[in-house]
Write a protein that holds these residues in place. Structure first.
Motif, PDB file in Angstrom:
ATOM      1  N   VAL A 102       0.840  -1.194   0.000  1.00 43.89           N
ATOM      2  CA  VAL A 102       0.000   0.000   0.000  1.00 43.89           C
ATOM      3  C   VAL A 102       0.883   1.255   0.000  1.00 43.89           C
ATOM      4  CG1 VAL A 102      -1.869  -1.186   1.210  1.00 43.89           C
ATOM      5  CG2 VAL A 102      -0.169   0.084   2.540  1.00 43.89           C
ATOM      6  N   ASP A 103       0.256   2.381  -0.251  1.00 47.16           N
ATOM      7  CA  ASP A 103       0.968   3.660  -0.264  1.00 47.16           C
ATOM      8  C   ASP A 103       1.635   3.929   1.085  1.00 47.16           C
ATOM      9  OD1 ASP A 103       1.059   6.754   0.143  1.00 47.16           O
ATOM     10  OD2 ASP A 103       0.785   6.483  -2.005  1.00 47.16           O
ATOM     11  N   GLY A 104       2.827   4.496   1.045  1.00 50.70           N
ATOM     12  CA  GLY A 104       3.576   4.763   2.269  1.00 50.70           C
ATOM     13  C   GLY A 104       2.900   5.752   3.202  1.00 50.70           C
ATOM     14  N   LYS A 105       1.962   6.533   2.673  1.00 47.50           N
ATOM     15  CA  LYS A 105       1.263   7.527   3.508  1.00 47.50           C
ATOM     16  C   LYS A 105       0.014   6.944   4.161  1.00 47.50           C
ATOM     17  CE  LYS A 105       1.371  10.412  -0.051  1.00 47.50           C
ATOM     18  NZ  LYS A 105       2.505   9.877  -0.834  1.00 47.50           N
ATOM     19  N   SER A 106      -0.225   5.667   3.979  1.00 45.75           N
ATOM     20  CA  SER A 106      -1.431   5.032   4.526  1.00 45.75           C
ATOM     21  C   SER A 106      -1.370   4.940   6.045  1.00 45.75           C
ATOM     22  CB  SER A 106      -1.591   3.611   3.964  1.00 45.75           C
ATOM     23  OG  SER A 106      -1.634   3.619   2.557  1.00 45.75           O
ATOM     24  N   GLU A 107      -2.562   4.982   6.663  1.00 44.52           N
ATOM     25  CA  GLU A 107      -2.656   4.655   8.082  1.00 44.52           C
ATOM     26  C   GLU A 107      -3.161   3.218   8.183  1.00 44.52           C
ATOM     27  OE1 GLU A 107      -4.660   6.449  12.094  1.00 44.52           O
ATOM     28  OE2 GLU A 107      -5.981   5.367  10.720  1.00 44.52           O
ATOM     29  N   ILE A 108      -2.361   2.376   8.838  1.00 43.58           N
ATOM     30  CA  ILE A 108      -2.735   0.978   9.048  1.00 43.58           C
ATOM     31  C   ILE A 108      -3.336   0.873  10.445  1.00 43.58           C
ATOM     32  CG2 ILE A 108      -1.919  -1.407   8.965  1.00 43.58           C
ATOM     33  CD1 ILE A 108      -1.210   0.264   6.442  1.00 43.58           C
ATOM     34  N   LYS A 109      -4.520   0.265  10.540  1.00 36.95           N
ATOM     35  CA  LYS A 109      -5.130   0.058  11.858  1.00 36.95           C
ATOM     36  C   LYS A 109      -5.433  -1.426  12.028  1.00 36.95           C
ATOM     37  CE  LYS A 109      -9.489   1.132  13.080  1.00 36.95           C
ATOM     38  NZ  LYS A 109     -10.693   1.906  13.485  1.00 36.95           N
ATOM     39  N   LEU A 110      -4.964  -1.975  13.150  1.00 36.75           N
ATOM     40  CA  LEU A 110      -5.260  -3.366  13.498  1.00 36.75           C
ATOM     41  C   LEU A 110      -6.091  -3.367  14.770  1.00 36.75           C
ATOM     42  CD1 LEU A 110      -1.652  -4.856  13.081  1.00 36.75           C
ATOM     43  CD2 LEU A 110      -3.468  -4.804  11.370  1.00 36.75           C
ATOM     44  N   VAL A 111      -7.147  -4.132  14.772  1.00 38.53           N
ATOM     45  CA  VAL A 111      -7.982  -4.279  15.964  1.00 38.53           C
ATOM     46  C   VAL A 111      -7.893  -5.735  16.406  1.00 38.53           C
ATOM     47  CG1 VAL A 111     -10.278  -4.022  16.964  1.00 38.53           C
ATOM     48  CG2 VAL A 111      -9.542  -2.468  15.131  1.00 38.53           C
ATOM     49  N   VAL A 112      -7.367  -5.944  17.598  1.00 36.99           N
ATOM     50  CA  VAL A 112      -7.208  -7.302  18.127  1.00 36.99           C
ATOM     51  C   VAL A 112      -8.599  -7.856  18.453  1.00 36.99           C
ATOM     52  CG1 VAL A 112      -6.157  -8.725  19.927  1.00 36.99           C
ATOM     53  CG2 VAL A 112      -4.952  -6.695  19.072  1.00 36.99           C
ATOM     54  N   GLY A 113      -8.885  -9.059  17.941  1.00 34.13           N
ATOM     55  CA  GLY A 113     -10.214  -9.643  18.094  1.00 34.13           C
ATOM     56  C   GLY A 113     -10.622  -9.838  19.549  1.00 34.13           C
ATOM     57  N   GLU A 114     -11.896  -9.547  19.840  1.00 37.29           N
ATOM     58  CA  GLU A 114     -12.415  -9.653  21.213  1.00 37.29           C
ATOM     59  C   GLU A 114     -12.442 -11.101  21.706  1.00 37.29           C
ATOM     60  OE1 GLU A 114     -13.204  -7.308  23.241  1.00 37.29           O
ATOM     61  OE2 GLU A 114     -13.727  -5.492  22.126  1.00 37.29           O
ATOM     62  N   THR A 115     -12.468 -12.052  20.774  1.00 33.72           N
ATOM     63  CA  THR A 115     -12.594 -13.461  21.179  1.00 33.72           C
ATOM     64  C   THR A 115     -11.241 -14.155  21.347  1.00 33.72           C
ATOM     65  OG1 THR A 115     -12.808 -14.111  18.855  1.00 33.72           O
ATOM     66  CG2 THR A 115     -14.853 -13.686  20.079  1.00 33.72           C
ATOM     67  N   ASN A 116     -10.158 -13.424  21.171  1.00 33.32           N
ATOM     68  CA  ASN A 116      -8.833 -14.052  21.338  1.00 33.32           C
ATOM     69  C   ASN A 116      -8.659 -14.591  22.751  1.00 33.32           C
ATOM     70  OD1 ASN A 116      -7.486 -13.833  18.854  1.00 33.32           O
ATOM     71  ND2 ASN A 116      -7.118 -11.680  19.172  1.00 33.32           N
ATOM     72  N   GLU A 117      -8.146 -15.797  22.840  1.00 27.22           N
ATOM     73  CA  GLU A 117      -7.855 -16.372  24.156  1.00 27.22           C
ATOM     74  C   GLU A 117      -6.437 -16.019  24.608  1.00 27.22           C
ATOM     75  OE1 GLU A 117      -8.604 -20.528  24.017  1.00 27.22           O
ATOM     76  OE2 GLU A 117     -10.603 -20.296  23.156  1.00 27.22           O
ATOM     77  N   THR A 118      -5.631 -15.572  23.667  1.00 25.16           N
ATOM     78  CA  THR A 118      -4.239 -15.214  23.995  1.00 25.16           C
ATOM     79  C   THR A 118      -4.072 -13.695  23.945  1.00 25.16           C
ATOM     80  OG1 THR A 118      -3.575 -15.340  21.674  1.00 25.16           O
ATOM     81  CG2 THR A 118      -3.366 -17.340  22.985  1.00 25.16           C
TER      82      THR A 118
END
Length: 294
Positions: free
Chosen positions: A222-238
């Motif tokens: 993707v373009d270097g000016k992009s904002e990457i957002k990760l949302v950790v899943g609510e159902t993760n056990e770890t």
């Protein structure tokens, strides 16, 4: 007047080979009337050195050039510390790979002499900033020249997370994590996970899934000016972790948000004039150097 009169020196700790190169470097620079400032931890490897000693932060304020003796990891660390200072960095390779530290110990005086005489190539590389939020509050922050990585830590379980780019939902994924890599980092950890090799001049970011649950998950550039957002899943056990150049780790909880953007400051890298990215790839990655006759 010399362009690089005040020269800072940083060395990787705990290596006899690095000490050997540091001694040679000190001898050469002093005999050629350069003012040498040695980083405070590095100074402990040269007892009785009689040089000015400074912290990494101070090196960025008082030096015209910083020479890093070690491997790419040493240069990565210096780059994260010195990015704001805009001081050029030159790498002397006493490590293994050496994509960034491209002066070999046997050619130290010859190539350094040319660089200090003004015969060099300069390039800039961008870094990534990563911010972790929990319930709308800042939890942690880090900077990376190579990559920001969401990974399971010591757990062997897959991580569930959502990916957004510039506010647009891309996908939900279950995998061992995600590598968010700069062009500099594209020849590092990202490469081993099947990511693309990107030329250092590209203004782009690679998103490389780690062992995804579905075979349709592929690296995205993707373009270097992009904002990457990760949302950790609510159902993760770890409780997964976010790491910066494999060094600093922040533990994340289900629901945490990780935002990754390009850092506003770039680092300046100095190379000898014979530096060539494709030649480095041939050398370090074992690419064929010529077409063999049939």
């Amino acid at each position: 007047m010399d362009q690089f009169k005040n020269i800072g020196v940083i060395g990787r700790m705990g290596s006899a080979k690095v000490v050997e190169s540091l001694r040679e470097l000190k001898r050469y620079l002093i005999s050629n009337d350069y003012h040498v400032i040695i980083e405070e931890e590095t100074a402990t490897m040269l007892p009785g050195h009689s040089l000015q000693v400074a912290s990494k932060k101070l090196l960025g304020e008082i030096c015209d050039l910083v020479i890093v003796v070690g491997g790419d990891g040493s240069l990565l660390g210096a780059a994260r510390e010195l990015a704001k200072s805009k001081i050029p960095l030159l790498g002397v390779n006493r490590g293994r790979l050496g994509f960034l530290t491209d002066i070999g110990p046997a050619e130290l005086e010859e190539k350094l002499g040319k660089v200090l005489a003004g015969d060099y190539i300069e390039e800039t590389r961008f870094l990534l900033d990563g911010f972790v939020e929990r319930n709308g509050q800042p939890l942690g922050f880090g900077t990376a020249l190579n990559d920001v990585v969401l990974h399971p830590g010591k757990s062997t379980r897959m991580i569930g997370f959502d990916l957004f780019i510039d506010g647009h939902f891309v996908y939900s994924q279950r995998s061992d994590g995600l590598i968010v890599a700069t062009p500099t980092g594209s020849t590092a950890y990202s490469l081993s996970a099947g990511g693309p090799i990107m030329h250092p001049k590209l203004d782009a970011i690679a998103l490389v899934p780690m062992f995804p649950h579905t075979l349709s998950s592929r690296p995205i550039v993707v373009d270097g000016k992009s904002e990457i957002k990760l949302v950790v899943g609510e159902t993760n056990e770890t409780y997964p972790q976010i790491s910066f150049d494999g060094q600093m780790n922040i533990s994340c909880a289900p629901g945490d948000i990780i935002r990754i953007t390009k850092k506003p400051f770039k680092i300046r890298l100095i190379h000898p004039t014979d530096h060539n990215f494709y030649a480095t790839c041939r050398d370090k990655l074992g690419w064929a150097s010529e077409i063999t006759a049939g």
